[in-house]
Design an enzyme around this catalytic site. Structure first.
Site, PDB file in Angstrom:
ATOM      1  N   SER A 195       1.398  -6.067   4.837  1.00 25.06           N
ATOM      2  CA  SER A 195       0.916  -5.330   3.674  1.00 25.06           C
ATOM      3  C   SER A 195      -0.099  -6.173   2.886  1.00 25.06           C
ATOM      4  O   SER A 195      -1.127  -6.564   3.437  1.00 25.06           O
ATOM      5  CB  SER A 195       2.104  -4.885   2.812  1.00 25.06           C
ATOM      6  OG  SER A 195       1.681  -4.018   1.789  1.00 25.06           O
ATOM      7  N   ASP A 296       1.969   6.101   7.215  1.00 30.98           N
ATOM      8  CA  ASP A 296       1.643   5.079   6.230  1.00 30.98           C
ATOM      9  C   ASP A 296       0.417   5.498   5.441  1.00 30.98           C
ATOM     10  O   ASP A 296      -0.576   5.974   6.014  1.00 30.98           O
ATOM     11  CB  ASP A 296       1.367   3.759   6.963  1.00 30.98           C
ATOM     12  CG  ASP A 296       1.211   2.559   6.031  1.00 30.98           C
ATOM     13  OD1 ASP A 296       1.194   2.746   4.805  1.00 30.98           O
ATOM     14  OD2 ASP A 296       1.104   1.441   6.547  1.00 30.98           O
TER      15      ASP A 296
END
Length: 349
Positions: A195, A296
């Site tokens: 991330s 996502d």
């Protein structure tokens, strides 16, 4: 942990010289104005509250003795640490033997930057710790998981400055530290993250490439669902459900808390192909592995990144995991999907 991010402000000219009247802002108790998954709260008076992450569910521990680890400080001035993992010699030998390769005494080095929207996250979080234990044992590799300063107390580019300092600290440890020297291969260093940590890893590729940490050799970069953004929303962002771990609301909150004053999602640190981003054509990234998740918010930016990097002639490998959400291997480090990510990394390195 408490801190304050409230700047001082001059009162407006029309109010100067008048007696001050009590206001709601001065008489009411502070209240929460920003909340990041219960791990970070910003109050109306600017106070920042930080809370420990929830413990791993009972029975999910994976510190089974295959790996030994220790903590160290790489930046005393900012009180920033690293957790270093090394598989016990027997585990490393067993893994090499099972792979059918000639036994090697030195192992690749995997640098890992945890995620958290630049606002929270640490190597000490139980799930990050579990993932690093697994990677050290199963790759096998020497794993170094670094913390950095967090927003909103320390807005970007603080996290990237700290990551650069961490990588510059690393050669001395790999070459001279009694704990790593002789176990870590200085010619096989891989820089990774999940991330926001993958954004950090990308920027370290821009800065250091493969040769910038001499005498260490960076052999590649591993970006796990990098938190790349843009002001123009993508279809995967527009379709992200409000209940997702990385929803549009949460993503916008991280941007508000972490971006430098006056900047938006097109900042070069989070949008590598944005209107203000430098060209990556000349950067020597070596090999790059990008892991994306189908469900996502940043899926489309991850796919775009891989496609545009390939168009620049970079050696980029993309793996899209169907049915998975953002940061799935860090959120569920003992899952079957995490198993496959570790196998993928093992083949890559």
């Amino acid at each position: 942990m408490l801190s304050s991010i409230v700047p001082s402000h001059e009162p407006p000219a029309s109010a100067r010289g008048r007696a001050r009247q009590p206001s709601l802002a001065t008489t009411a108790s502070p209240y929460v104005v920003e909340d990041c998954l219960g791990l970070l709260q910003v109050l109306s008076d600017g106070t920042v509250l930080r809370f420990p992450p929830p413990p791993f569910p009972a029975g999910d521990g994976c510190d089974d003795g295959r790996v030994e680890w220790r903590d160290a400080v790489y930046d005393a001035g900012n009180n920033l640490g690293v957790r270093m993992y090394r598989p016990r010699r027997r585990v490393a030998a067993d893994n090499k033997g099972a792979a059918g390769h000639k036994m090697k005494t030195k192992l690749p080095v995997l640098v890992y930057f945890p995620g958290g929207g630049f606002c929270f996250g640490s190597y000490s979080y139980p799930k990050n710790h579990a993932l690093c234990l697994r990677m050290a044992a199963e790759l096998p590799a020497v794993v170094c998981s670094f913390d950095h300063r967090l927003a909103p107390e320390h807005r970007l580019p603080a996290a990237f400055e700290d990551a650069a300092a961490a990588l510059l600290w690393l050669p001395g440890q790999v070459l001279r530290s009694p704990w790593l020297a002789g176990r870590a291969d200085p010619r096989r260093v891989f820089v990774s993250g999940t991330s926001s940590g993958a954004c950090v890893a990308h920027q370290m590729a821009v800065r250091f490439g493969t040769a910038g940490l001499h005498p260490l050799k960076v052999a590649g970069y591993i970006l796990l669902m990098p938190y790349f953004l843009s002001e123009e929303p993508t279809p995967s962002e527009l379709s992200a459900p409000a209940t997702a771990l990385l929803s549009r609301e949460r993503s916008d909150r991280y941007v508000r808390l972490a971006m430098p004053a006056g900047w938006d999602k097109d900042h070069p640190l989070v949008n590598p192909f944005g209107p203000y981003s430098p060209s990556l054509a000349a950067a020597d990234f070596g090999r790059v592995l990008v892991v994306a998740a189908e469900r996502d918010l940043v899926r489309d930016k991850n796919l775009e990144y891989a496609e545009r990097m390939k168009a620049l002639g970079k050696d980029v490998r993309l793996a899209l995991f169907p049915g998975q959400e953002h940061a799935f291997c860090a959120i569920k480090p003992l899952s079957a999907a995490a198993d496959e990510v570790i196998r993928l990394i093992k083949r890559f390195i």
